[in-house]
Design a protein around this motif. Structure first.
Motif, PDB file in Angstrom:
ATOM      1  N   UNK A  54       0.824  -1.205   0.000  1.00 12.63           N
ATOM      2  CA  UNK A  54       0.000   0.000   0.000  1.00 12.63           C
ATOM      3  C   UNK A  54       0.861   1.259   0.000  1.00 12.63           C
ATOM      4  N   UNK A  55       1.939   1.252   0.767  1.00 10.08           N
ATOM      5  CA  UNK A  55       2.818   2.421   0.812  1.00 10.08           C
ATOM      6  C   UNK A  55       3.495   2.661  -0.525  1.00 10.08           C
ATOM      7  N   UNK A  56       3.582   1.611  -1.340  1.00  9.32           N
ATOM      8  CA  UNK A  56       4.178   1.725  -2.675  1.00  9.32           C
ATOM      9  C   UNK A  56       3.141   2.054  -3.733  1.00  9.32           C
ATOM     10  N   UNK A  57       1.905   2.314  -3.304  1.00 10.40           N
ATOM     11  CA  UNK A  57       0.855   2.711  -4.232  1.00 10.40           C
ATOM     12  C   UNK A  57      -0.013   1.587  -4.741  1.00 10.40           C
ATOM     13  N   UNK A  58       0.180   0.373  -4.224  1.00  9.79           N
ATOM     14  CA  UNK A  58      -0.615  -0.757  -4.675  1.00  9.79           C
ATOM     15  C   UNK A  58      -1.797  -1.021  -3.772  1.00  9.79           C
ATOM     16  N   UNK A  59      -2.530  -2.077  -4.105  1.00 10.54           N
ATOM     17  CA  UNK A  59      -3.678  -2.470  -3.292  1.00 10.54           C
ATOM     18  C   UNK A  59      -3.517  -3.925  -2.895  1.00 10.54           C
ATOM     19  N   UNK A  60      -3.700  -4.211  -1.622  1.00 11.97           N
ATOM     20  CA  UNK A  60      -3.555  -5.575  -1.133  1.00 11.97           C
ATOM     21  C   UNK A  60      -4.450  -5.787   0.079  1.00 11.97           C
ATOM     22  N   UNK A  61      -4.901  -7.022   0.227  1.00  8.57           N
ATOM     23  CA  UNK A  61      -5.652  -7.434   1.400  1.00  8.57           C
ATOM     24  C   UNK A  61      -5.045  -8.744   1.876  1.00  8.57           C
ATOM     25  N   UNK A  62      -5.273  -9.095   3.123  1.00  9.58           N
ATOM     26  CA  UNK A  62      -4.648 -10.287   3.681  1.00  9.58           C
ATOM     27  C   UNK A  62      -5.623 -11.040   4.570  1.00  9.58           C
ATOM     28  N   UNK A  63      -5.465 -12.344   4.569  1.00 15.45           N
ATOM     29  CA  UNK A  63      -6.162 -13.209   5.519  1.00 15.45           C
ATOM     30  C   UNK A  63      -5.206 -14.328   5.904  1.00 15.45           C
ATOM     31  N   UNK A  64      -5.036 -14.549   7.194  1.00 18.64           N
ATOM     32  CA  UNK A  64      -4.134 -15.589   7.664  1.00 18.64           C
ATOM     33  C   UNK A  64      -4.889 -16.903   7.833  1.00 18.64           C
ATOM     34  N   UNK A  65      -4.409 -17.934   7.182  1.00 16.78           N
ATOM     35  CA  UNK A  65      -4.897 -19.287   7.430  1.00 16.78           C
ATOM     36  C   UNK A  65      -3.864 -20.292   6.951  1.00 16.78           C
ATOM     37  N   UNK A  72     -10.631 -23.692   7.226  1.00 14.15           N
ATOM     38  CA  UNK A  72     -10.043 -22.358   7.274  1.00 14.15           C
ATOM     39  C   UNK A  72      -9.812 -21.818   5.871  1.00 14.15           C
ATOM     40  N   UNK A  73      -9.397 -22.676   4.943  1.00 16.65           N
ATOM     41  CA  UNK A  73      -9.200 -22.245   3.555  1.00 16.65           C
ATOM     42  C   UNK A  73     -10.517 -21.780   2.956  1.00 16.65           C
ATOM     43  N   UNK A  74     -11.564 -22.574   3.124  1.00 17.75           N
ATOM     44  CA  UNK A  74     -12.862 -22.227   2.556  1.00 17.75           C
ATOM     45  C   UNK A  74     -13.371 -20.902   3.111  1.00 17.75           C
ATOM     46  N   UNK A  75     -13.270 -20.718   4.421  1.00 22.72           N
ATOM     47  CA  UNK A  75     -13.750 -19.485   5.043  1.00 22.72           C
ATOM     48  C   UNK A  75     -12.894 -18.290   4.629  1.00 22.72           C
ATOM     49  N   UNK A 129     -11.524 -24.201  -3.203  1.00 23.21           N
ATOM     50  CA  UNK A 129     -12.131 -22.944  -2.763  1.00 23.21           C
ATOM     51  C   UNK A 129     -12.142 -21.881  -3.850  1.00 23.21           C
ATOM     52  N   UNK A 130     -11.101 -21.842  -4.676  1.00 18.45           N
ATOM     53  CA  UNK A 130     -10.934 -20.747  -5.643  1.00 18.45           C
ATOM     54  C   UNK A 130     -11.494 -21.067  -7.022  1.00 18.45           C
ATOM     55  N   UNK A 131     -11.291 -22.286  -7.493  1.00 18.04           N
ATOM     56  CA  UNK A 131     -11.632 -22.605  -8.885  1.00 18.04           C
ATOM     57  C   UNK A 131     -13.118 -22.517  -9.219  1.00 18.04           C
ATOM     58  N   UNK A 132     -14.056 -22.839  -8.324  1.00 18.82           N
ATOM     59  CA  UNK A 132     -15.463 -22.678  -8.700  1.00 18.82           C
ATOM     60  C   UNK A 132     -15.802 -21.262  -9.157  1.00 18.82           C
ATOM     61  N   UNK A 133     -15.204 -20.262  -8.529  1.00 19.89           N
ATOM     62  CA  UNK A 133     -15.454 -18.885  -8.961  1.00 19.89           C
ATOM     63  C   UNK A 133     -14.895 -18.621 -10.343  1.00 19.89           C
ATOM     64  N   UNK A 134     -13.713 -19.161 -10.640  1.00 15.38           N
ATOM     65  CA  UNK A 134     -13.136 -19.001 -11.976  1.00 15.38           C
ATOM     66  C   UNK A 134     -14.007 -19.679 -13.019  1.00 15.38           C
ATOM     67  N   UNK A 135     -14.492 -20.891 -12.699  1.00 14.46           N
ATOM     68  CA  UNK A 135     -15.360 -21.611 -13.627  1.00 14.46           C
ATOM     69  C   UNK A 135     -16.634 -20.810 -13.888  1.00 14.46           C
ATOM     70  N   UNK A 136     -17.211 -20.253 -12.837  1.00 13.97           N
ATOM     71  CA  UNK A 136     -18.441 -19.480 -12.992  1.00 13.97           C
ATOM     72  C   UNK A 136     -18.234 -18.255 -13.874  1.00 13.97           C
ATOM     73  N   UNK A 137     -17.040 -17.637 -13.786  1.00 20.17           N
ATOM     74  CA  UNK A 137     -16.766 -16.451 -14.602  1.00 20.17           C
ATOM     75  C   UNK A 137     -16.216 -16.798 -15.975  1.00 20.17           C
ATOM     76  N   UNK A 138     -15.844 -18.061 -16.176  1.00 18.92           N
ATOM     77  CA  UNK A 138     -15.368 -18.502 -17.478  1.00 18.92           C
ATOM     78  C   UNK A 138     -13.950 -18.115 -17.788  1.00 18.92           C
ATOM     79  N   UNK A 139     -13.136 -17.863 -16.767  1.00 14.54           N
ATOM     80  CA  UNK A 139     -11.733 -17.508 -17.000  1.00 14.54           C
ATOM     81  C   UNK A 139     -10.941 -17.600 -15.715  1.00 14.54           C
TER      82      UNK A 139
END
Length: 272
Positions: A54-65, A72-75, A129-139
């Motif tokens: 963020x200090x370098x001008x980017x955007x990032x979010x974090x979650x620890x699991x 924990x991965x799914x949530x 956890x991640x791929x179903x969303x990619x499949x739904x968006x088609x990419x």
């Protein structure tokens, strides 16, 4: 980083992002326009990474699991998707190696279990956890941080080698099943980057030349841009390959080139 492709802002999830190659990839992707979701086990290190981005001008979010904990991965992924709207790129950098260079019959079973859980089951949990969303968006694009240990036999670090070969097969399965949904997957060996893991290995004790992490970032960014989609399901190696050399070699790809396959002894081999 002038040789890193400039991409349209997209959303990337990077596991194992608190240190080593994962951290370098997260920082590099943020610099070229990605919104980066960073994941690891230690919240403090993730917070420091987000602050730096963020200090370098980017955007990032974090979650620890912990990627070995499917609940924990799914949530965690669900929470990140609610915040960012899903992911266009998944970089699986979380992983570990056994602590001893010994032949397979001398490896501590507890270490074998820990390596396989982190390097095989963990990626499976993240993919679920991640791929179903990619499949739904088609990419979507998936990059697995692989290793030369996935493609050749060695008498040491058998658990690590087995885990990376299994990860290669998972990536191939994603590429095969995901093709009709616009999803590609790549097994990317980062070369030998100077990290806590690589410097702990006696085989690198006398090494003086290391792979520049920026070369890894450049390859991941090229994959994310779509420039290397012809290499989906295949093995790429930073240091030996560059985005330019891979694009130039596309016309020479055969069905099994850079894939994890059993080679026939001849054209009449009935087993393959």
């Amino acid at each position: 980083m002038s040789d890193v492709p400039q991409v349209q802002p997209v959303r990337a999830l990077v596991t194992g992002a608190s240190q080593g190659i994962g951290r370098a990839v997260a920082l590099g992707l943020a610099r070229v326009g990605f919104t980066v979701a960073v994941v690891a086990r230690t919240a403090r290190l993730l917070d420091e990474l987000v602050e730096e981005i963020v200090s370098d001008g980017g955007r990032a979010v974090a979650t620890a699991f912990d990627v070995t904990d499917p609940a924990a991965v799914a949530a965690g992924v669900h929470a990140l998707e609610l915040e960012l709207g899903g992911f266009d790129l998944l970089v699986q950098a979380a992983g570990r190696i056994e602590g001893q260079e010994v032949p397979p019959w001398e490896v501590d079973p507890a270490q074998v279990k820990a390596v396989l859980e982190a390097n095989v089951l963990g990626p499976f949990h993240v993919v679920r956890a991640v791929l179903p969303g990619m499949v739904a968006r088609g990419a979507g694009r998936v990059v697995d941080l692989s290793s030369g240990s996935a493609s050749k036999d060695s008498g040491r670090y058998a658990a690590y080698g087995a885990s990376k070969a299994a990860l290669f097969r998972l990536g191939g399965a994603i590429a095969a099943a995901g093709a009709e949904h616009g999803i590609t997957a790549f097994e990317l060996s980062p070369g030998v980057v100077r990290t806590a893991m690589s410097t702990s290995m006696s085989q690198h004790a006398d090494r003086t030349e290391w792979t520049d992490p920026e070369e890894v970032v450049a390859m991941v960014a090229a994959i994310a841009s779509g420039a290397l989609d012809a290499w989906s399901g295949r093995y790429l190696r930073v240091g030996a390959d560059t985005p330019e050399s891979l694009r130039a070699a596309e016309g020479r790809l055969t069905a099994n080139a850079r894939r994890l396959v059993v080679q026939p002894y001849g054209e009449d081999d009935p087993a393959v």
